[in-house]
Design a protein around this motif. Structure first.
Motif, PDB file in Angstrom:
ATOM      1  N   THR A  24      51.673  36.211  35.207  1.00 43.24           N
ATOM      2  CA  THR A  24      51.434  35.247  36.078  1.00 43.24           C
ATOM      3  C   THR A  24      50.312  35.700  37.258  1.00 43.24           C
ATOM      4  OG1 THR A  24      53.095  35.877  37.684  1.00 43.24           O
ATOM      5  CG2 THR A  24      53.381  34.396  35.661  1.00 43.24           C
ATOM      6  N   LYS A  25      49.699  34.730  37.903  1.00 42.11           N
ATOM      7  CA  LYS A  25      48.830  34.984  38.958  1.00 42.11           C
ATOM      8  C   LYS A  25      49.645  35.593  40.003  1.00 42.11           C
ATOM      9  CE  LYS A  25      47.060  31.639  41.892  1.00 42.11           C
ATOM     10  NZ  LYS A  25      45.927  30.761  42.369  1.00 42.11           N
ATOM     11  N   GLY A  26      50.775  35.200  40.299  1.00 37.83           N
ATOM     12  CA  GLY A  26      51.706  35.989  41.353  1.00 37.83           C
ATOM     13  C   GLY A  26      51.677  37.591  41.049  1.00 37.83           C
ATOM     14  N   GLU A  27      51.725  37.947  39.660  1.00 36.32           N
ATOM     15  CA  GLU A  27      51.741  39.365  39.322  1.00 36.32           C
ATOM     16  C   GLU A  27      50.291  39.826  39.644  1.00 36.32           C
ATOM     17  OE1 GLU A  27      54.996  39.908  35.886  1.00 36.32           O
ATOM     18  OE2 GLU A  27      53.551  38.174  35.659  1.00 36.32           O
ATOM     19  N   VAL A  28      49.208  39.298  39.261  1.00 34.94           N
ATOM     20  CA  VAL A  28      48.012  39.645  39.659  1.00 34.94           C
ATOM     21  C   VAL A  28      47.619  39.863  41.169  1.00 34.94           C
ATOM     22  CG1 VAL A  28      45.656  39.197  39.669  1.00 34.94           C
ATOM     23  CG2 VAL A  28      46.933  38.606  37.708  1.00 34.94           C
ATOM     24  N   VAL A  29      48.263  39.014  42.018  1.00 29.03           N
ATOM     25  CA  VAL A  29      48.281  39.422  43.450  1.00 29.03           C
ATOM     26  C   VAL A  29      49.054  40.554  43.520  1.00 29.03           C
ATOM     27  CG1 VAL A  29      48.789  38.361  45.661  1.00 29.03           C
ATOM     28  CG2 VAL A  29      47.740  36.891  43.877  1.00 29.03           C
ATOM     29  N   ASP A  30      50.406  40.635  43.367  1.00 30.65           N
ATOM     30  CA  ASP A  30      51.123  41.851  43.489  1.00 30.65           C
ATOM     31  C   ASP A  30      50.413  43.032  42.952  1.00 30.65           C
ATOM     32  OD1 ASP A  30      53.998  43.042  43.983  1.00 30.65           O
ATOM     33  OD2 ASP A  30      53.529  43.487  41.746  1.00 30.65           O
ATOM     34  N   LEU A  88      41.140  41.027  49.354  1.00 29.40           N
ATOM     35  CA  LEU A  88      41.374  41.484  48.068  1.00 29.40           C
ATOM     36  C   LEU A  88      42.456  40.393  47.517  1.00 29.40           C
ATOM     37  CD1 LEU A  88      41.009  43.226  45.580  1.00 29.40           C
ATOM     38  CD2 LEU A  88      42.920  44.766  46.619  1.00 29.40           C
ATOM     39  N   VAL A  89      43.440  40.274  48.463  1.00 28.00           N
ATOM     40  CA  VAL A  89      44.431  39.363  48.244  1.00 28.00           C
ATOM     41  C   VAL A  89      43.808  38.020  47.999  1.00 28.00           C
ATOM     42  CG1 VAL A  89      46.459  38.163  48.803  1.00 28.00           C
ATOM     43  CG2 VAL A  89      46.298  40.720  49.055  1.00 28.00           C
ATOM     44  N   TRP A  90      42.938  37.466  48.930  1.00 31.32           N
ATOM     45  CA  TRP A  90      42.172  36.077  48.613  1.00 31.32           C
ATOM     46  C   TRP A  90      41.350  36.179  47.328  1.00 31.32           C
ATOM     47  CZ3 TRP A  90      36.659  35.711  49.362  1.00 31.32           C
ATOM     48  CH2 TRP A  90      36.146  34.539  49.313  1.00 31.32           C
ATOM     49  N   LEU A  91      40.852  36.954  47.041  1.00 32.21           N
ATOM     50  CA  LEU A  91      40.283  37.105  45.459  1.00 32.21           C
ATOM     51  C   LEU A  91      41.100  36.824  44.555  1.00 32.21           C
ATOM     52  CD1 LEU A  91      37.402  39.943  46.368  1.00 32.21           C
ATOM     53  CD2 LEU A  91      36.968  37.609  46.143  1.00 32.21           C
ATOM     54  N   ALA A  92      42.378  37.691  44.561  1.00 38.29           N
ATOM     55  CA  ALA A  92      43.157  37.502  43.649  1.00 38.29           C
ATOM     56  C   ALA A  92      43.669  36.179  43.461  1.00 38.29           C
ATOM     57  CB  ALA A  92      44.421  38.689  43.805  1.00 38.29           C
ATOM     58  N   ASN A  93      43.870  35.503  44.452  1.00 37.21           N
ATOM     59  CA  ASN A  93      44.343  33.855  44.624  1.00 37.21           C
ATOM     60  C   ASN A  93      43.405  33.161  43.921  1.00 37.21           C
ATOM     61  OD1 ASN A  93      46.522  32.297  45.481  1.00 37.21           O
ATOM     62  ND2 ASN A  93      44.655  31.451  46.781  1.00 37.21           N
ATOM     63  N   LEU A  94      41.890  33.583  43.914  1.00 35.56           N
ATOM     64  CA  LEU A  94      41.036  32.627  43.363  1.00 35.56           C
ATOM     65  C   LEU A  94      41.011  32.995  41.700  1.00 35.56           C
ATOM     66  CD1 LEU A  94      38.182  32.868  45.900  1.00 35.56           C
ATOM     67  CD2 LEU A  94      39.788  30.916  45.617  1.00 35.56           C
ATOM     68  N   ALA A  95      41.869  33.834  41.403  1.00 35.71           N
ATOM     69  CA  ALA A  95      41.872  34.350  39.842  1.00 35.71           C
ATOM     70  C   ALA A  95      40.702  35.214  39.563  1.00 35.71           C
ATOM     71  CB  ALA A  95      41.833  33.189  38.925  1.00 35.71           C
ATOM     72  N   ALA A  96      40.016  35.746  40.518  1.00 34.85           N
ATOM     73  CA  ALA A  96      39.064  37.012  40.344  1.00 34.85           C
ATOM     74  C   ALA A  96      39.480  38.045  39.741  1.00 34.85           C
ATOM     75  CB  ALA A  96      38.190  37.123  41.748  1.00 34.85           C
ATOM     76  N   LEU A  97      39.839  37.967  38.551  1.00 36.10           N
ATOM     77  CA  LEU A  97      40.652  39.006  37.707  1.00 36.10           C
ATOM     78  C   LEU A  97      39.590  40.488  37.615  1.00 36.10           C
ATOM     79  CD1 LEU A  97      42.202  37.164  34.672  1.00 36.10           C
ATOM     80  CD2 LEU A  97      43.098  37.674  37.081  1.00 36.10           C
ATOM     81  N   GLU A  98      38.520  40.130  37.424  1.00 44.72           N
ATOM     82  CA  GLU A  98      37.544  41.256  37.132  1.00 44.72           C
ATOM     83  C   GLU A  98      36.505  41.630  38.550  1.00 44.72           C
ATOM     84  OE1 GLU A  98      35.461  41.880  33.512  1.00 44.72           O
ATOM     85  OE2 GLU A  98      37.265  41.496  32.398  1.00 44.72           O
ATOM     86  N   LEU A  99      36.434  42.822  38.873  1.00 44.88           N
ATOM     87  CA  LEU A  99      35.700  43.129  40.052  1.00 44.88           C
ATOM     88  C   LEU A  99      34.751  44.120  39.430  1.00 44.88           C
ATOM     89  CD1 LEU A  99      38.672  43.761  42.428  1.00 44.88           C
ATOM     90  CD2 LEU A  99      37.473  41.580  42.050  1.00 44.88           C
ATOM     91  N   HIS A 100      33.431  43.799  40.061  1.00 48.19           N
ATOM     92  CA  HIS A 100      32.371  44.641  39.413  1.00 48.19           C
ATOM     93  C   HIS A 100      31.510  44.875  40.498  1.00 48.19           C
ATOM     94  CE1 HIS A 100      32.743  43.832  34.955  1.00 48.19           C
ATOM     95  NE2 HIS A 100      33.626  43.088  35.582  1.00 48.19           N
ATOM     96  N   THR A 101      31.121  46.393  40.526  1.00 47.64           N
ATOM     97  CA  THR A 101      30.203  46.956  41.684  1.00 47.64           C
ATOM     98  C   THR A 101      28.991  47.287  41.235  1.00 47.64           C
ATOM     99  OG1 THR A 101      31.354  48.908  41.767  1.00 47.64           O
ATOM    100  CG2 THR A 101      32.290  47.122  43.289  1.00 47.64           C
ATOM    101  N   PRO A 102      27.974  47.564  42.114  1.00 49.23           N
ATOM    102  CA  PRO A 102      26.650  48.192  41.871  1.00 49.23           C
ATOM    103  C   PRO A 102      26.914  49.960  41.898  1.00 49.23           C
ATOM    104  CG  PRO A 102      26.275  47.263  43.995  1.00 49.23           C
ATOM    105  CD  PRO A 102      27.528  46.815  43.187  1.00 49.23           C
ATOM    106  N   GLN A 103      26.173  50.750  41.788  1.00 47.72           N
ATOM    107  CA  GLN A 103      26.380  52.110  42.068  1.00 47.72           C
ATOM    108  C   GLN A 103      25.995  52.474  43.529  1.00 47.72           C
ATOM    109  OE1 GLN A 103      27.696  51.522  39.206  1.00 47.72           O
ATOM    110  NE2 GLN A 103      25.782  51.440  38.173  1.00 47.72           N
TER     111      GLN A 103
END
Length: 304
Positions: free
Chosen positions: A31-37, A110-125
């Motif tokens: 669940t989304k709750g588990e994503v946030v956790d 990070l919690v705010w993003l998880a609540n938006l269902a931003a599951l994947e996080l990508h960054t530049p080098q």
């Protein structure tokens, strides 16, 4: 306030979480709750790898089976306390000259993003305003090649980079491939970094032509591992270590030990299935952050 919305305090920041029972990984009933956790618990090792980096998110508001969208710009109603940085956007698909990127430097973001269902996080080098401080070598297997062959190429790449004094640290992509992350000095621009990675990839292709391909043409990839040196282009991003991935299970881009890579090259784990969020939390509790050396800097790359 509706019962599916909850006000919480995260390190002094007021947040409202919603739909925590919504299933985002249907086959795993995750669940989304588990994503946030998960993101809350993994934050101590994840946040240092996100710090000062412009963040691209992939959001899955209806779960991994329900469609997704890339998000670079800070969304509407972004809290005032979320750090944003206005940066150039070369090649923007929407024709923007600049983008207000989110920078995830703290747990509340990070919690705010998880609540938006931003599951994947990508960054530049690179960090904001700086040259790349990490070189990434992306290993992408062309079927029937799989993670086993990626591990074999990773060992070849590790040994080749070591000859130039460059250390490499492996992680799974969370999907079918893997990446090697190499701390570098941060004094050379992305073109130099990409050029060095390309030269090494071509060298390995010449010495191991049945296993390695360095050219991007997809018709050359079946049965081989594509060494994607172009990940070091300034406009490219790579999935962050410890990020979730949109797979049937809540898979994670997982740091590995070289002993595990050697086992994978022999056909054992990690070549069988991805590590899940629960497994990664257990691994971190036992091993700490295997990619912590990336935070300490590295050498300049040889120029040719």
């Amino acid at each position: 306030m509706p019962t599916d919305r909850f006000k919480v305090d995260v390190e002094g920041r007021a947040l409202e979480l919603s739909n925590l029972d919504k299933v985002l990984f249907p086959k795993a009933a995750f669940t989304k709750g588990e994503v946030v956790d998960y993101y809350t618990r993994i934050a101590p090792v994840l946040l240092p790898h996100l710090e000062d980096r412009a963040l691209t998110r992939i959001r899955f508001p209806n779960g991994v089976d329900g469609g997704s969208f890339f998000e670079k710009n800070a969304p509407a109603a972004t809290p005032a306390w979320v750090r944003t940085e206005n940066l150039p956007a070369p090649g923007s698909s929407k024709g923007r000259e600049t983008i207000d990127y989110v920078v995830c430097d703290e747990l509340p973001t990070l919690v705010w993003l998880a609540n938006l269902a931003a599951l994947e996080l990508h960054t530049p080098q690179w960090k904001i305003g700086a040259h790349p401080d990490v070189m990434v070598v992306d290993l992408d297997p062309g079927a029937p090649a799989a993670l086993k062959q990626c591990c074999q190429v990773a060992l070849l790449m590790r040994d080749r980079l070591a000859r130039d004094g460059v250390a490499a640290y492996p992680k799974t992509s969370g999907k079918k491939g893997m990446q090697l992350c190499c701390p570098i000095a941060g004094t050379q621009d992305a073109e130099v970094v990409s050029g060095y990675a390309r030269a090494v990839a071509r060298e390995l292709e010449q010495t191991h032509p049945k296993l390695v391909v360095s050219k991007m043409a997809k018709n050359l990839r079946p049965g081989k591992v594509f060494i994607d040196w172009s990940q070091n282009n300034a406009a490219k991003t790579t999935v962050a270590p410890y990020s979730l991935r949109a797979q049937p299970v809540p898979a994670v881009s997982t740091p590995l030990t070289w002993e595990e890579v050697e086992a994978g090259a022999a056909g054992k784990r990690p070549s069988t299935r991805p590590y899940t969020a629960a497994e990664v939390l257990t691994r971190v509790a036992k091993q700490g952050d295997l990619l912590a050396p990336l935070l300490d800097g590295g050498p300049e790359l040889p120029t040719r």
